[in-house]
Design an enzyme around this catalytic site. Structure first.
Site, short mmCIF file in Angstrom:
data_model
loop_
_atom_site.label_atom_id
_atom_site.label_comp_id
_atom_site.label_asym_id
_atom_site.label_seq_id
_atom_site.Cartn_x
_atom_site.Cartn_y
_atom_site.Cartn_z
N THR A 294 0.81 -1.23 0.00
CA THR A 294 0.00 0.00 0.00
C THR A 294 0.84 1.27 0.00
OG1 THR A 294 -1.42 1.33 1.45
CG2 THR A 294 -0.17 -0.39 2.51
N GLU B 89 0.24 3.60 1.84
CA GLU B 89 0.37 4.01 3.24
C GLU B 89 1.79 3.79 3.76
OE1 GLU B 89 -1.85 5.22 5.92
OE2 GLU B 89 -2.72 6.04 4.10
N LYS C 67 1.79 -3.61 7.34
CA LYS C 67 1.98 -3.81 5.90
C LYS C 67 3.47 -3.73 5.52
CE LYS C 67 -2.26 -4.29 4.01
NZ LYS C 67 -2.66 -5.28 2.99
P1 NAP Z 1 -11.72 -4.51 1.92
O1 NAP Z 1 -12.83 -4.17 1.00
O2 NAP Z 1 -11.72 -4.00 3.31
O3 NAP Z 1 -11.63 -6.10 1.96
C1 NAP Z 1 -10.82 -6.76 2.90
C2 NAP Z 1 -11.06 -8.26 2.78
O4 NAP Z 1 -10.27 -8.92 3.78
C3 NAP Z 1 -12.51 -8.68 3.05
O5 NAP Z 1 -12.82 -9.77 2.20
C4 NAP Z 1 -12.47 -9.15 4.50
O6 NAP Z 1 -13.46 -10.09 4.83
C5 NAP Z 1 -11.10 -9.83 4.49
N1 NAP Z 1 -10.56 -10.05 5.83
C6 NAP Z 1 -10.37 -9.13 6.81
N2 NAP Z 1 -9.86 -9.70 7.91
C7 NAP Z 1 -9.71 -11.03 7.62
C8 NAP Z 1 -9.25 -12.14 8.34
N3 NAP Z 1 -8.81 -12.05 9.60
N4 NAP Z 1 -9.23 -13.35 7.72
C9 NAP Z 1 -9.69 -13.49 6.45
N5 NAP Z 1 -10.15 -12.46 5.72
C10 NAP Z 1 -10.16 -11.23 6.30
O7 NAP Z 1 -10.31 -4.08 1.26
P2 NAP Z 1 -9.96 -3.70 -0.25
O8 NAP Z 1 -10.15 -2.25 -0.44
O9 NAP Z 1 -10.61 -4.67 -1.17
O10 NAP Z 1 -8.39 -3.93 -0.23
C11 NAP Z 1 -7.82 -5.20 -0.56
C12 NAP Z 1 -6.40 -5.27 -0.02
O11 NAP Z 1 -5.62 -4.24 -0.62
C13 NAP Z 1 -6.25 -5.06 1.47
O12 NAP Z 1 -5.19 -5.87 1.90
C14 NAP Z 1 -5.88 -3.60 1.62
O13 NAP Z 1 -5.16 -3.41 2.82
C15 NAP Z 1 -5.03 -3.41 0.39
N6 NAP Z 1 -5.01 -2.08 -0.20
C16 NAP Z 1 -6.17 -1.45 -0.53
C17 NAP Z 1 -6.15 -0.21 -1.15
C18 NAP Z 1 -7.41 0.51 -1.53
O14 NAP Z 1 -7.34 1.72 -1.79
N7 NAP Z 1 -8.55 -0.18 -1.64
C19 NAP Z 1 -4.90 0.39 -1.46
C20 NAP Z 1 -3.74 -0.30 -1.13
C21 NAP Z 1 -3.80 -1.53 -0.52
P3 NAP Z 1 -14.95 -9.59 5.31
O15 NAP Z 1 -15.68 -9.26 4.03
O16 NAP Z 1 -15.47 -10.79 6.01
O17 NAP Z 1 -14.75 -8.40 6.18
O1 G4F Z 2 -10.65 6.74 2.77
P1 G4F Z 2 -9.65 6.63 3.86
O2 G4F Z 2 -10.09 6.00 5.13
O3 G4F Z 2 -8.41 5.87 3.22
P2 G4F Z 2 -6.86 5.77 3.64
O4 G4F Z 2 -6.65 6.05 5.08
O5 G4F Z 2 -6.09 6.60 2.67
O6 G4F Z 2 -6.56 4.21 3.41
C1 G4F Z 2 -7.03 3.55 2.24
O7 G4F Z 2 -6.05 3.66 1.24
C2 G4F Z 2 -4.80 2.99 1.55
C3 G4F Z 2 -3.87 3.22 0.35
O8 G4F Z 2 -3.21 4.45 0.49
C4 G4F Z 2 -5.07 1.53 1.79
F1 G4F Z 2 -3.89 0.91 2.07
C5 G4F Z 2 -6.04 1.36 2.94
O9 G4F Z 2 -6.34 -0.02 3.10
C6 G4F Z 2 -7.33 2.11 2.61
O10 G4F Z 2 -7.96 1.47 1.52
O11 G4F Z 2 -9.07 8.07 4.23
C7 G4F Z 2 -8.54 8.93 3.24
C8 G4F Z 2 -8.27 10.29 3.85
C9 G4F Z 2 -7.47 10.25 5.15
O12 G4F Z 2 -6.49 11.24 5.12
C10 G4F Z 2 -8.49 10.57 6.24
O13 G4F Z 2 -7.95 11.22 7.38
O14 G4F Z 2 -9.54 10.87 4.19
C11 G4F Z 2 -9.42 11.47 5.48
N1 G4F Z 2 -10.75 11.57 6.08
C12 G4F Z 2 -11.36 12.73 6.42
N2 G4F Z 2 -12.55 12.48 6.97
C13 G4F Z 2 -11.56 10.55 6.40
C14 G4F Z 2 -12.69 11.13 6.98
N3 G4F Z 2 -11.42 9.22 6.27
C15 G4F Z 2 -12.45 8.43 6.68
N4 G4F Z 2 -12.35 7.09 6.53
N5 G4F Z 2 -13.59 8.97 7.27
C16 G4F Z 2 -13.75 10.31 7.44
O15 G4F Z 2 -14.78 10.77 7.95
#
Ligand code: NAP
Ligand code: G4F
Length: 345
Positions: free
Chosen positions: A133, A135, A161
């Site tokens: 990520t 992050e 991570k």
């Molecule tokens: P998400 O929608 O939150 O999905 C997370 C998945 O992990 C869900 O299927 C959840 O199951 C499963 N999970 C959580 N805890 C678990 C456990 N203990 N054992 C087995 N399964 C578990 O996340 P996403 O946005 O698709 O992201 C996918 C991956 O990419 C994650 O690893 C995230 O950290 C990483 N990532 C995401 C982003 C982004 O912007 N989306 C960017 C960079 C990296 P449930 O449905 O049962 O909760």
């Molecule tokens: O949407 P966010 O919660 O995503 P964040 O923290 O960037 O993380 C996501 O992206 C990562 C990749 O860079 C993934 F690794 C991670 O698993 C996840 O998918 O927050 C985005 C921004 C932050 O700066 C947060 O402080 O939005 C700001 N924010 C402001 N108000 C908020 C809120 N975030 C959330 N969730 N809720 C608020 O009310």
């Protein structure tokens, strides 16, 4: 011969897009799901219905990232050509409340899978993708961020991570495994979880337009993110695992937008022209025409340490994998807003 893939986190946003994509390409797909007291398969129910009629080779296996024995068993059953490790406690704010659990799932979980691949003798056969990520860059020291930018994690999520990132590289170097990191910047879609900021905002804009709620409370409006579309990013994951050699790649759009701009864009689609009044926790987003407060600040959404600005440089993925994102920021917000509006109407 069709390939077999195992997707952990198949019930999540990315897992769903990836399963759809791999099945469309003729893969046999196993998905790992964890036990829940209520069904947690809403995003993949249409795939499950097609699997039941035998139309697509899609099978769910029960398991949890914290359970080594179960992960071992799943790998033994699936014997996959490709593992996409997407399962994680993926919410950064939540990781401050559950740091140990987040480290277990997001840090040790990938280690458990990699070691199961090794001990099962699948090292030559099975390629491993780790959902790393942006992050990791955290308190960034250069912009844009690329594969060579130093890391500075700012949350228990990012620290976990980071452990996983280096574990992947260690298994690659120590055992010659095809194990790769995708360092993905934020990616969104109508399937995004409702507590991430994009979906929270597009949903709130739709709810306010329909008169279901009056306003929404958010945290830091001045954080910047590089937001892309999940459909583009899962294709990048597939390309990373099908590259000539294992390596680590940034996937990003190269554009950055603030939470404030995201909010203005979504509310404009809902027919509201936001003006901002006040500062800090007293700041409010007010409808220029009606004069109503539609957005306010709730400090409980602030993070103890924030990632202020993310903007990625995906040159390496473009040059070596031919990967390029297709969706613009404006299109993503519009697609999400329209999907929320349709679902709520
Ligand atoms: P998400 O929608 O939150 O999905 C997370 C998945 O992990 C869900 O299927 C959840 O199951 C499963 N999970 C959580 N805890 C678990 C456990 N203990 N054992 C087995 N399964 C578990 O996340 P996403 O946005 O698709 O992201 C996918 C991956 O990419 C994650 O690893 C995230 O950290 C990483 N990532 C995401 C982003 C982004 O912007 N989306 C960017 C960079 C990296 P449930 O449905 O049962 O909760
Ligand atoms: O949407 P966010 O919660 O995503 P964040 O923290 O960037 O993380 C996501 O992206 C990562 C990749 O860079 C993934 F690794 C991670 O698993 C996840 O998918 O927050 C985005 C921004 C932050 O700066 C947060 O402080 O939005 C700001 N924010 C402001 N108000 C908020 C809120 N975030 C959330 N969730 N809720 C608020 O009310």
């Amino acid at each position: 011969m069709s390939k077999t893939a195992l997707i952990t986190g198949v019930t999540g946003q990315d897992g769903t897009y990836l399963a759809r994509r791999l099945l469309a390409l003729g893969y046999r797909v196993y998905g790992m799901v964890r036990r829940a007291s209520l069904p947690n398969t809403a995003r993949i129910d249409s795939l499950l219905a097609r699997a039941q009629t035998g139309e697509i080779p899609f099978t769910l296996l029960s398991g949890d990232m914290t359970d080594s024995g179960g992960l071992h068993r799943i790998l033994e059953i699936a014997e996959p050509d490709e593992v996409y490790n997407l399962a994680a406690q993926s919410h950064v704010r939540v990781s401050f409340d559950t740091p140990e659990y987040t480290a277990d799932v997001d840090g040790l979980g990938p280690l458990r899978i990699l070691d199961a691949i090794r001990t099962l003798g699948l090292t030559e056969k099975t390629r491993f993708y780790q959902a790393s990520t942006s992050e990791l860059f955290g308190k960034v020291c250069q912009t844009p961020q690329s594969e060579t930018t130093p890391f500075h994690p700012r949350s228990p999520y990012a620290s976990a991570k980071l452990f996983a990132y280096w574990t992947v590289i260690n298994y690659r170097e120590a055992y010659g495994m095809f194990a790769s990191n995708g360092i993905l910047f934020n990616h969104e879609s109508p399937l995004r979880g409702e507590t991430f900021i994009t979906r929270k905002i597009t949903r709130a804009a739709a709810q306010i337009k329909l008169g279901l709620i009056e306003k929404v409370a958010v945290g830091n409006l001045d954080a910047y993110r590089d937001w892309g579309h999940a459909a583009d990013y899962v294709e990048g994951m597939r390309l990373i695992l099908n590259a000539e050699k294992a390596d680590d790649f940034v996937l990003a759009t190269g554009e950055t937008h603030s939470v404030r701009e995201l909010t203005e864009t979504a509310f404009r689609l809902a027919g509201f022209d936001l003006v901002w009044k006040g500062t800090g926790s007293d700041e409010k987003g007010i409808d220029r025409v009606g004069g109503k407060v539609l957005v306010e600040i709730d400090p409980t959404f602030f993070r103890p340490t924030e990632v202020d600005l993310l903007c990625g440089d995906a040159t390496k993925a473009r040059e070596r994998l031919g990967w390029e994102p297709k969706h613009s920021f404006r299109d993503i917000v519009e697609e999400m807003f329209q999907a929320d509006l349709a679902a709520l109407s």
